[in-house]
Design an enzyme around this catalytic site. Structure first.
Site, PDB file in Angstrom:
ATOM      1  N   LYS A 195      56.277  54.877  44.315  1.00  0.00           N
ATOM      2  CA  LYS A 195      54.943  54.958  44.927  1.00  0.00           C
ATOM      3  C   LYS A 195      54.550  53.618  45.563  1.00  0.00           C
ATOM      4  O   LYS A 195      54.039  53.585  46.682  1.00  0.00           O
ATOM      5  CB  LYS A 195      53.931  55.333  43.835  1.00  0.00           C
ATOM      6  CG  LYS A 195      52.497  55.071  44.192  1.00  0.00           C
ATOM      7  CD  LYS A 195      51.566  55.350  43.047  1.00  0.00           C
ATOM      8  CE  LYS A 195      51.284  54.181  42.126  1.00  0.00           C
ATOM      9  NZ  LYS A 195      50.417  53.127  42.662  1.00  0.00           N
ATOM     10  N   ASN A 196      54.813  52.523  44.854  1.00  0.00           N
ATOM     11  CA  ASN A 196      54.356  51.221  45.344  1.00  0.00           C
ATOM     12  C   ASN A 196      55.169  50.704  46.526  1.00  0.00           C
ATOM     13  O   ASN A 196      54.820  49.692  47.121  1.00  0.00           O
ATOM     14  CB  ASN A 196      54.373  50.191  44.208  1.00  0.00           C
ATOM     15  CG  ASN A 196      53.195  50.390  43.275  1.00  0.00           C
ATOM     16  OD1 ASN A 196      52.341  51.249  43.514  1.00  0.00           O
ATOM     17  ND2 ASN A 196      53.142  49.613  42.203  1.00  0.00           N
TER      18      ASN A 196
ATOM     19  N   CYS B 299      37.716  47.586  39.234  1.00  0.00           N
ATOM     20  CA  CYS B 299      38.442  48.789  38.818  1.00  0.00           C
ATOM     21  C   CYS B 299      38.737  48.646  37.345  1.00  0.00           C
ATOM     22  O   CYS B 299      38.470  47.601  36.755  1.00  0.00           O
ATOM     23  CB  CYS B 299      39.711  48.989  39.637  1.00  0.00           C
ATOM     24  SG  CYS B 299      41.036  47.906  39.153  1.00  0.00           S
TER      25      CYS B 299
ATOM     26  N   ARG C 197      40.205  42.531  40.456  1.00  0.00           N
ATOM     27  CA  ARG C 197      41.178  42.729  41.540  1.00  0.00           C
ATOM     28  C   ARG C 197      40.616  42.457  42.937  1.00  0.00           C
ATOM     29  O   ARG C 197      40.482  43.365  43.754  1.00  0.00           O
ATOM     30  CB  ARG C 197      41.762  44.135  41.478  1.00  0.00           C
ATOM     31  CG  ARG C 197      42.564  44.362  40.234  1.00  0.00           C
ATOM     32  CD  ARG C 197      43.201  45.723  40.195  1.00  0.00           C
ATOM     33  NE  ARG C 197      44.485  45.757  40.864  1.00  0.00           N
ATOM     34  CZ  ARG C 197      45.276  46.817  40.836  1.00  0.00           C
ATOM     35  NH1 ARG C 197      44.915  47.901  40.202  1.00  0.00           N
ATOM     36  NH2 ARG C 197      46.438  46.793  41.452  1.00  0.00           N
TER      37      ARG C 197
ATOM     38  N   ASP D 170      53.155  46.452  34.959  1.00  0.00           N
ATOM     39  CA  ASP D 170      53.102  47.917  34.991  1.00  0.00           C
ATOM     40  C   ASP D 170      53.932  48.566  33.877  1.00  0.00           C
ATOM     41  O   ASP D 170      53.918  49.790  33.735  1.00  0.00           O
ATOM     42  CB  ASP D 170      53.565  48.440  36.363  1.00  0.00           C
ATOM     43  CG  ASP D 170      52.499  48.250  37.438  1.00  0.00           C
ATOM     44  OD1 ASP D 170      51.366  47.866  37.086  1.00  0.00           O
ATOM     45  OD2 ASP D 170      52.803  48.484  38.624  1.00  0.00           O
TER      46      ASP D 170
ATOM     47  N   ARG E 179      48.285  60.144  39.763  1.00  0.00           N
ATOM     48  CA  ARG E 179      48.324  59.209  40.894  1.00  0.00           C
ATOM     49  C   ARG E 179      49.721  58.663  41.121  1.00  0.00           C
ATOM     50  O   ARG E 179      50.063  58.295  42.244  1.00  0.00           O
ATOM     51  CB  ARG E 179      47.391  58.018  40.615  1.00  0.00           C
ATOM     52  CG  ARG E 179      45.928  58.350  40.718  1.00  0.00           C
ATOM     53  CD  ARG E 179      45.112  57.083  40.663  1.00  0.00           C
ATOM     54  NE  ARG E 179      45.739  56.067  41.478  1.00  0.00           N
ATOM     55  CZ  ARG E 179      45.684  54.761  41.235  1.00  0.00           C
ATOM     56  NH1 ARG E 179      45.010  54.298  40.216  1.00  0.00           N
ATOM     57  NH2 ARG E 179      46.298  53.902  42.033  1.00  0.00           N
TER      58      ARG E 179
END
Ligand code: UD1
Length: 437
Positions: free
Chosen positions: A22-23, A117, A122, A310, A402
């Site tokens: 995804k990233n 968030c 961030r 992560d 997500r």
């Protein structure tokens, strides 16, 4: 809101294929805004953030065709809007990746500030300082960032030294500098595999950049970029999550279509902790818990190539099953221990002091009703639930949607007892339970 119902205690066994990252997909999709020609991307993961990014591109005026589920053909030949609105940036911070491409190709861009968030404040100040170094005028107005290229209409190459390593900041500047006039040097650049993947795509489009994957990236700006075809790299965080899933459930997994060289720090740490990880070939791992069981090992999150933030939450879930005391230090994001309180509710022994979590294991985890707070926190709760005794109900699983493709299906195929309960059914089940009390 959908929930997951998980009955733990089953050792996972079998084969699982890793989806696209995804990233990496998010910046590569944004990069399509740099060219009037078609950019074809393969191996996009089928997850919510990709759908959101697609919507952003379409709102701007791009056409996105999907000849196959995981392939997008993006054509940004007619961009009409130069703005990423608040409702998109709010749900997905990576929409700020539209800023660099719009600013450099069209000379103007407006992006709503992401704001706070769940895992910290961030900010995007480093992106903005870098754009100013490339000659842009950047203003903050009513919660929006408004950036304009100099009067010539084109950004001007320059030297950018990031005070702090930023992944999307590096990506935004790489894209902006690709079409700037002259040479840009990015120092203290992020070195994540996703940066290399983006550079590969940009070079296929005609950009001239080298050094991606090292702390210094050099970019020779070009006047225009063309179309390209590119396959997104496998998701290293999903790979790491499945390695932990095998270890935490005492199972055995063959993990296919992955790139072990992208997670060497994770593999190294998990081996130290007693996880057997064998590289069957360049894209396949075989994983199981070693006979000696799991041992507590400290970890500190750092930018790539060190241990990724992560994977911190998933590692914490694993450490609840390791013998001894481990210290987990989070250096990238403040407030990224929200999974700890949910793990504690399941029976884990964890205390938090500043940016350090101390986990004392091994503890027996018991099923509970828990709430997911962000993408990786949700993954750690799923992992904990898979090894807990009894039933766990995880609320707010939209976070996991997500970034993890068909996670329920993947875990079920490995023997997990996991079900998604859609909102209406969940409400009915809650009402029935209340009635019986
Ligand atoms: C990316 C990843 C995310 C991962 C993170 C760190 C994507 C879409 N997301 O997020 O999954 O957790 O890298 O590996 O790729 N910072 C500033 N000012 C800025 C930018 C960043 O202070 O302008 C700070 C952040 O608050 C954070 C640190 O720098 O403390 C690293 O953030 P960054 O690398 O930018 O994270 P993202 O790119 O948002």
């Amino acid at each position: 809101m959908d929930k997951f119902r998980i009955t733990g205690g089953r050792a996972l066994k079998g084969r699982v294929s890793i989806s696209g990252a995804k990233n990496s997909a998010l910046p590569c999709m944004a990069a399509a805004l740099l060219s009037p020609e078609t950019v074809t991307l393969h191996n996009l993961p089928y997850v919510r953030d990709i759908i959101t990014q697609r919507r952003l591109l379409e709102d701007l005026g791009a056409t996105v065709l999907t000849p196959e589920l995981r392939t997008h053909k993006i054509s940004a030949s007619h961009i009409e809007l130069f703005e990423a609105p608040y409702d998109l940036v709010r749900t997905m911070r990576a929409s700020v990746l539209a800023l660099g491409p719009l600013l450099t190709r069209f000379g103007k861009a407006k992006v709503s500030l992401p704001g706070g968030c769940a895992i910290g404040t961030r900010p995007i100040d480093l992106h903005l300082i870098a754009f100013e170094k490339l000659g842009a005028e950047v203003k903050l107005e009513a919660g929006n960032v408004i950036a304009r290229a100099p009067s010539s209409g084109r950004l001007i190459g320059g030297e950018i030294h990031f005070d702090k390593v930023t992944v999307t900041g590096t990506e935004n500047v790489m894209m902006a500098a690709a079409l700037a006039k002259g040479r840009t040097v990015i120092k203290n650049a992020a070195q994540e595999p996703e940066i290399e993947d983006l550079a590969e795509l940009l070079n296929k489009m005609g950009a001239r950049m080298k050094g991606a994957g090292t702390p210094v990236i050099e970019i020779e700006g070009v006047e225009a970029l063309g179309g390209a075809e590119h396959t997104i790299i496998p998701d290293r965080i999903e790979t790491g999550t499945f390695i932990v899933a095998a270890a935490i459930t005492g199972g055995e997994l063959e993990i296919k279509s992955c790139r072990p060289e992208h997670i060497t720090a994770v593999i190294h740490k998990l081996r130290e902790a007693g996880v057997e990880i064998e590289e069957l070939n360049q894209s396949t791992l075989y994983v199981r818990r070693s006979n000696g069981g799991l041992k507590a090992k400290d970890v500190t999150t750092e930018p790539h190539p060190d241990f990724p933030t992560d994977m911190q939450a998933q590692y914490m879930a694993l450490m609840t099953q390791a013998e001894g005391e481990s210290h987990i230090v989070e250096t990238i994001f403040e407030n990224r221990f929200m999974h700890a309180s949910e793990l504690i509710r399941m029976g884990a022994d964890i205390s938090i002091s500043g940016n350090t979590a101390t986990v004392r294991g091994k503890t027996k985890l018991m099923g509970a009703k828990i709430i997911a707070s962000d993408l990786r926190a949700s993954a750690s709760l799923v992992l904990a639930a898979l090894c807990a005794e009894g039933e766990t109900l995880i609320d707010r699983v939209y976070h996991i949607d997500r970034g993890y493709e068909t996670i329920v299906r993947k875990f079920r195929s490995l023997g997990a007892d996991i079900q998604r309960i859609s909102e209406s059914i969940a409400i009915a089940a809650d009402a029935a339970e209340a009635h019986t009390k």
